[in-house]
Design a protein around this motif. Structure first.
Motif, PDB file in Angstrom:
ATOM      1  N   TYR A 219     -33.951  39.750   0.572  1.00 50.19           N
ATOM      2  CA  TYR A 219     -33.524  40.385   1.806  1.00 50.19           C
ATOM      3  C   TYR A 219     -33.932  39.552   3.013  1.00 50.19           C
ATOM      4  O   TYR A 219     -35.063  39.067   3.105  1.00 50.19           O
ATOM      5  CB  TYR A 219     -34.162  41.760   1.968  1.00 50.19           C
ATOM      6  CG  TYR A 219     -33.649  42.805   1.019  1.00 50.19           C
ATOM      7  CD1 TYR A 219     -34.315  43.078  -0.163  1.00 50.19           C
ATOM      8  CD2 TYR A 219     -32.500  43.530   1.327  1.00 50.19           C
ATOM      9  CE1 TYR A 219     -33.853  44.050  -1.028  1.00 50.19           C
ATOM     10  CE2 TYR A 219     -32.033  44.504   0.461  1.00 50.19           C
ATOM     11  CZ  TYR A 219     -32.706  44.753  -0.699  1.00 50.19           C
ATOM     12  OH  TYR A 219     -32.246  45.723  -1.558  1.00 50.19           O
TER      13      TYR A 219
ATOM     14  N   PHE B 189     -32.851  46.066   7.446  1.00 50.37           N
ATOM     15  CA  PHE B 189     -32.669  45.168   6.315  1.00 50.37           C
ATOM     16  C   PHE B 189     -31.188  44.895   6.117  1.00 50.37           C
ATOM     17  O   PHE B 189     -30.356  45.770   6.309  1.00 50.37           O
ATOM     18  CB  PHE B 189     -33.209  45.804   5.028  1.00 50.37           C
ATOM     19  CG  PHE B 189     -34.682  45.604   4.834  1.00 50.37           C
ATOM     20  CD1 PHE B 189     -35.589  46.333   5.566  1.00 50.37           C
ATOM     21  CD2 PHE B 189     -35.151  44.689   3.913  1.00 50.37           C
ATOM     22  CE1 PHE B 189     -36.960  46.149   5.381  1.00 50.37           C
ATOM     23  CE2 PHE B 189     -36.504  44.500   3.710  1.00 50.37           C
ATOM     24  CZ  PHE B 189     -37.419  45.234   4.449  1.00 50.37           C
TER      25      PHE B 189
ATOM     26  N   LEU C 113     -34.509  39.832   7.049  1.00 50.73           N
ATOM     27  CA  LEU C 113     -34.882  40.880   7.986  1.00 50.73           C
ATOM     28  C   LEU C 113     -35.095  40.286   9.370  1.00 50.73           C
ATOM     29  O   LEU C 113     -35.799  39.294   9.530  1.00 50.73           O
ATOM     30  CB  LEU C 113     -36.166  41.553   7.512  1.00 50.73           C
ATOM     31  CG  LEU C 113     -36.799  42.615   8.383  1.00 50.73           C
ATOM     32  CD1 LEU C 113     -35.862  43.779   8.551  1.00 50.73           C
ATOM     33  CD2 LEU C 113     -38.110  43.079   7.762  1.00 50.73           C
TER      34      LEU C 113
END
Lengths: 113, 114
Positions: free
Chosen positions: A87, A103, A89
């Motif tokens: 992910y 996210f 971010l």
């Protein structure tokens, strides 16, 4: 909002380098870019964080161009245990209290033998 | 050991029965947050807290409440759970409320509402 866009998935083989690019066109001046790794049914784990140019640690490198509208996570010489969701971010600054974090959809990396 | 703990880890309940999922961190972090994770939807933020008595809504706050009466604890409350709140929930905390977001995540709570 500093939303992020990542590829949904990518495959690789053991020993290869994996590069995942995240797009964040609306990144704010003070925002950092952070990458997390997540294995099934576990909480995400911090990998690396950067603001500009290049950051390297023992597990990954993060490349950020001058305009900061994208970033690339580089995983050198991946192994089967690197199979996970990654992910990207970027911090938002909303609300009276301060930060609201978003996210992206994550990139599912499959490392094959 | 520095960690974020959540309880319970697994919970099966029925529609309308109030429940609380606890979250505690031992790192003296100011920032705490709750996320839910559903297949195909990634991690979505429910609520966050910048410090004691300071909370704000994330992306999906409907049907949830939080409180932050102590720095180390950030419980998630479902006053009247519904089946669409069946999900995997994660609590997280971080040291700074500035622009650096290294978050530490708990092990997760798998909630099923029937």
């Amino acid at each position: 909002l500093a939303k992020t866009t990542q590829p949904i998935s990518m495959d690789s083989y053991e020993g290869q380098e994996v590069n995942i690019t995240c797009s964040h066109n609306n990144i704010a001046t003070n925002d950092y870019i952070t990458w997390y790794q997540q294995f099934p049914s576990q909480g995400p784990r911090f990998i690396i964080q950067g603001y500009k140019t290049k950051v390297t640690n023992e597990v990954a490198s993060l490349f950020i161009p001058a305009d900061r509208k994208s970033s690339t996570l580089s995983l050198p010489r991946v192994s089967l245990s690197d199979t996970a969701v990654y992910y990207c971010l970027v911090g938002d600054m909303l609300g009276a209290a301060g930060n609201k974090l978003t996210f992206g959809g994550g990139t599912r990396v499959l490392v094959k033998p | 050991e520095a960690q974020v703990t959540q309880n319970p880890r697994y919970l099966i309940t029925v529609t309308g029965k109030k429940l609380t999922v606890t979250c505690s961190q031992n790192m003296n972090h100011e920032y705490m947050s709750w996320y839910r994770q559903d297949p195909g939807l990634g991690l979505r933020q429910i609520y966050y807290s910048m410090n004691v008595e300071v909370t704000d809504k994330g992306d999906v706050p409907e049907g949830y409440k939080v409180s932050r009466k102590e720095k180390r604890n950030f419980p998630l409350i479902l006053e009247s759970p519904s089946p669409n709140q069946t999900s995997l929930y994660f609590c997280a905390s971080s040291l700074t409320s500035g622009s650096s977001y290294e978050q530490y995540f708990g092990p997760g709570t798998r909630l099923t509402v029937t």
